[in-house]
Design an enzyme around this catalytic site. Structure first.
Site, PDB file in Angstrom:
ATOM      1  CD1 TRP A   1       4.793   1.254 -33.310  1.00 17.94           C
ATOM      2  CD2 TRP A   1       4.208  -0.274 -34.830  1.00 17.94           C
ATOM      3  NE1 TRP A   1       3.531   0.826 -33.007  1.00 17.94           N
ATOM      4  CE2 TRP A   1       3.138  -0.104 -33.917  1.00 17.94           C
ATOM      5  CE3 TRP A   1       4.070  -1.188 -35.877  1.00 17.94           C
ATOM      6  CZ2 TRP A   1       1.951  -0.823 -34.019  1.00 17.94           C
ATOM      7  CZ3 TRP A   1       2.882  -1.904 -35.977  1.00 17.94           C
ATOM      8  CH2 TRP A   1       1.835  -1.719 -35.057  1.00 17.94           C
TER       9      TRP A   1
ATOM     10  CG  ASP B   1       6.271   3.966 -39.450  1.00 17.46           C
ATOM     11  OD1 ASP B   1       5.303   4.723 -39.616  1.00 17.46           O
ATOM     12  OD2 ASP B   1       6.199   2.875 -38.848  1.00 17.46           O
TER      13      ASP B   1
ATOM     14  CE  LYS C   1      -0.433   4.772 -35.243  1.00 17.08           C
ATOM     15  NZ  LYS C   1      -1.061   4.058 -34.144  1.00 17.08           N
TER      16      LYS C   1
END
Length: 361
Positions: free
Chosen positions: A100, A172, A196
């Protein structure tokens, strides 16, 4: 058979939240309408979005000089929005800790007027640790330093947030938001896809310090933080139902005792699994112990065929989405806030039986 959902996202939601949503699905607060049918300009939805923000501020202790935005496009759109809004004509710093982080770096490099510098990386050891960041590594003239606080695929996380001086720290936090003890005031901007630990896919939360919101930039309005903040997340129709579910999740967390309590539960769940992995030579955790994620736990047997057999039998046993990401293989147990402890206990029991049946005699 009980099904346990180990998905990395979209992930398990709290059962009480789903039951409340089911109860209110066709008739929200005697309106004779579903939340999905409410106008985003209605009084009822105004209450929903304001309450969601209020609860999130309480849970994360968000200071008053931060705006909370409920947006669309996933965390992946933020990979572009952040350098576009904050770093045009400047240098943007990144730490490369996995899949990511690499995507965020790649997106930033596509903006012509932004100089991207990767100041540290753990790629040399296949992203199995968090590289150490010290203030002297951080150019104090940079627009920001970007980190990924938890790598969903690699299963590593920042236990301690680095000191970056006066440079805004961007995070993030998609896979460990609401599952950590970080201080919001240590960051200039936090962003997270909801699917999530917050709610269903389709919602992205952005928490941004107000001094980083710049007006008058030549940015398309849907990508401009100043436009989105001025319109209180409603420049266009926001993901209304996802925001409603997020609000229910925030209520559920508050009723549990807040982040202190859920973090304690998350640590207990992860420790139960790590303790078993560490007690045997049959399973391997590829991650440095000091950097292990408590929300995403990858493990392998060291034999690809045995991993495939494990995943096949685990699925038949009732464990959904336990297979590791296609880029790394093996297994991965995602233990987000709503995942029950008994699911981890059942997994450890299954792992013990699988080991007994498949270890070399």
């Amino acid at each position: 058979m009980t099904i346990y959902n180990f998905s990395a996202g979209p992930a398990v939601l709290p059962k009480p939240v789903l039951e409340k949503a089911q109860e209110e699905l066709v008739n929200y607060k005697s309106s004779q309408m579903s939340v999905m049918e409410l106008s985003h300009r209605s009084v009822l939805f105004d209450e929903i979005i304001k309450n969601a923000e209020k609860l999130l501020r309480e849970l994360m202790d968000i200071p008053e000089n931060y705006k909370v935005l409920f947006l669309q496009g996933g965390a992946s759109l933020q990979f572009t929005m952040i350098p576009l809004n904050l770093a045009q004509g400047k240098k943007a710093l990144y730490v490369n800790t996995g899949a990511w982080a690499k995507k965020a770096i790649s997106a930033a490099k596509q903006i012509e007027d932004v100089e991207v510098e990767v100041i540290a990386s753990s790629e040399d050891k296949n992203f199995t640790y968090i590289p150490k960041i010290t203030k002297d590594m951080v150019d104090q003239d940079a627009a920001y330093l970007h980190i990924t606080t938890n790598e969903t695929i690699g299963g590593i996380r920042y236990t301690d947030i680095p000191d970056v001086g006066d440079v805004p720290l961007i995070a993030d936090m998609s896979s460990n938001i609401l599952a950590n003890d970080y201080n919001v005031s240590d960051f200039g901007l936090i962003y997270a896809g909801a699917q999530k630990n917050i709610g269903p896919a389709g919602l992205t939360v952005v928490i941004i310090r107000e001094d980083l919101i710049k007006e008058g930039q030549n940015i398309p309005p849907m990508l401009d933080y100043s436009v989105l903040a001025t319109n209180d997340s409603m420049y266009n129709t926001p993901p209304t139902y996802a925001i409603y579910i997020a609000g229910l999740v925030f209520e559920w967390l508050k009723d549990l005792g807040g982040l202190d309590e859920i973090l304690k539960q998350d640590q207990e769940k992860a420790q139960l699994l790590y303790d078993y992995i560490d007690s045997t030579d049959f399973y391997i955790s590829p991650v440095a112990k000091e950097d292990r994620s408590i929300t995403n736990v990858p493990f392998i047997t060291g034999d690809d065929e045995l991993d495939k057999k494990f995943n096949s039998e685990a699925k038949a046993y009732g464990f959904e989405n336990l297979k590791g990401h296609r880029s790394v293989g093996g297994m991965r147990a995602s233990l987000y806030n709503a995942f029950p402890k008994e699911g981890v206990e059942e997994l450890v029991k299954f792992m013990k039986n699988f080991e007994e049946e498949n270890k070399e005699k």
